[in-house]
Design a protein around this motif. Sequence first.
Motif, short mmCIF file in Angstrom:
data_model
loop_
_atom_site.label_atom_id
_atom_site.label_comp_id
_atom_site.label_asym_id
_atom_site.label_seq_id
_atom_site.Cartn_x
_atom_site.Cartn_y
_atom_site.Cartn_z
N PHE A 179 -5.91 -5.28 12.44
CA PHE A 179 -5.33 -4.42 11.43
C PHE A 179 -5.42 -5.10 10.07
O PHE A 179 -5.27 -6.31 9.97
CB PHE A 179 -3.85 -4.14 11.74
N THR A 180 -5.64 -4.28 9.04
CA THR A 180 -5.67 -4.81 7.68
C THR A 180 -4.76 -3.95 6.81
O THR A 180 -4.52 -2.76 7.10
CB THR A 180 -7.09 -4.77 7.08
N PHE A 181 -4.25 -4.56 5.77
CA PHE A 181 -3.41 -3.85 4.81
C PHE A 181 -3.66 -4.45 3.44
O PHE A 181 -3.68 -5.68 3.29
CB PHE A 181 -1.93 -4.02 5.16
N ARG A 182 -3.87 -3.58 2.47
CA ARG A 182 -4.06 -4.05 1.10
C ARG A 182 -3.14 -3.21 0.22
O ARG A 182 -3.19 -1.98 0.26
CB ARG A 182 -5.50 -3.91 0.66
N LEU A 183 -2.32 -3.89 -0.55
CA LEU A 183 -1.39 -3.21 -1.45
C LEU A 183 -2.12 -2.77 -2.70
O LEU A 183 -2.80 -3.57 -3.34
CB LEU A 183 -0.25 -4.16 -1.81
N HIS A 223 4.61 4.55 13.55
CA HIS A 223 5.09 3.77 12.41
C HIS A 223 3.97 2.94 11.80
O HIS A 223 3.78 2.93 10.58
CB HIS A 223 6.26 2.87 12.82
N LEU A 224 3.22 2.23 12.65
CA LEU A 224 2.12 1.40 12.16
C LEU A 224 1.12 2.25 11.38
O LEU A 224 0.71 1.90 10.28
CB LEU A 224 1.42 0.69 13.32
N ARG A 225 0.75 3.39 11.94
CA ARG A 225 -0.22 4.26 11.26
C ARG A 225 0.33 4.76 9.93
O ARG A 225 -0.41 4.84 8.95
CB ARG A 225 -0.63 5.43 12.16
N SER A 226 1.63 5.06 9.88
CA SER A 226 2.19 5.56 8.62
C SER A 226 2.17 4.48 7.53
O SER A 226 2.03 4.80 6.36
CB SER A 226 3.62 6.07 8.83
N VAL A 227 2.32 3.23 7.92
CA VAL A 227 2.31 2.13 6.95
C VAL A 227 0.89 1.80 6.52
O VAL A 227 0.61 1.59 5.34
CB VAL A 227 3.00 0.88 7.54
N LEU A 228 -0.02 1.76 7.47
CA LEU A 228 -1.38 1.29 7.18
C LEU A 228 -2.34 2.38 6.73
O LEU A 228 -3.36 2.08 6.11
CB LEU A 228 -1.97 0.60 8.41
N ASP A 272 -10.66 1.94 15.49
CA ASP A 272 -10.10 2.15 16.83
C ASP A 272 -8.70 1.53 16.95
O ASP A 272 -7.82 2.10 17.61
CB ASP A 272 -11.01 1.55 17.91
N SER A 273 -8.49 0.38 16.32
CA SER A 273 -7.19 -0.28 16.36
C SER A 273 -6.14 0.59 15.68
O SER A 273 -5.04 0.80 16.21
CB SER A 273 -7.25 -1.65 15.67
N LEU A 274 -6.47 1.12 14.51
CA LEU A 274 -5.52 1.97 13.79
C LEU A 274 -5.23 3.24 14.59
O LEU A 274 -4.07 3.65 14.71
CB LEU A 274 -6.06 2.31 12.40
N ALA A 275 -6.26 3.83 15.17
CA ALA A 275 -6.07 5.05 15.95
C ALA A 275 -5.18 4.81 17.17
O ALA A 275 -4.42 5.70 17.57
CB ALA A 275 -7.43 5.60 16.39
N ALA A 276 -5.23 3.62 17.74
CA ALA A 276 -4.43 3.30 18.92
C ALA A 276 -3.01 2.83 18.57
O ALA A 276 -2.18 2.69 19.46
CB ALA A 276 -5.13 2.21 19.74
#
Length: 155
Positions: free
Chosen positions: A150-154, A25-30, A17-21
Amino acid sequence: MRETPDEIDALQRLLDDSLAAGGAHLRSVLDGQGVPATELVDLLTGMRLLVLATTAADGRPITGTVDGFFVHGRFHFGTAPDALRTRHLRRDPRVSATHVPGEHLQVVVHGTAEPVSVEGDLAASLTEQYGDVDWWREAPYFRIEPERMFTFRLG
């Protein structure tokens, strides 16, 4: 890992839900780089250093580090009873916290810090980290009740 299957499901819904909201730009990165809740709970076992942002009375953001513990799908942290951070939280409990152990992993949470008692699995986590000492039993502890995470893993 101290999370129940229901807590992991709720955490995954929060992440989705966080990613959808989030903004474009945030969605394109994550997008495609997030960490599933089932993996996140294992990655966040033990003490995880957080940069915690609180708000001063005049609205200025103030950051500082705290020892974070991810228990039952929520970050928990303690501070000193007379710390500036404690005064901020009692006046305005809105917080943001970031865990960045390196470029490979990032976890960001925005929400409200709620006072909690140190018992059960939180007490067990603290004992595992610090041993059976009194200082953490006397400190105020808070749980971040997330609005967004939000989470991000390279890689």
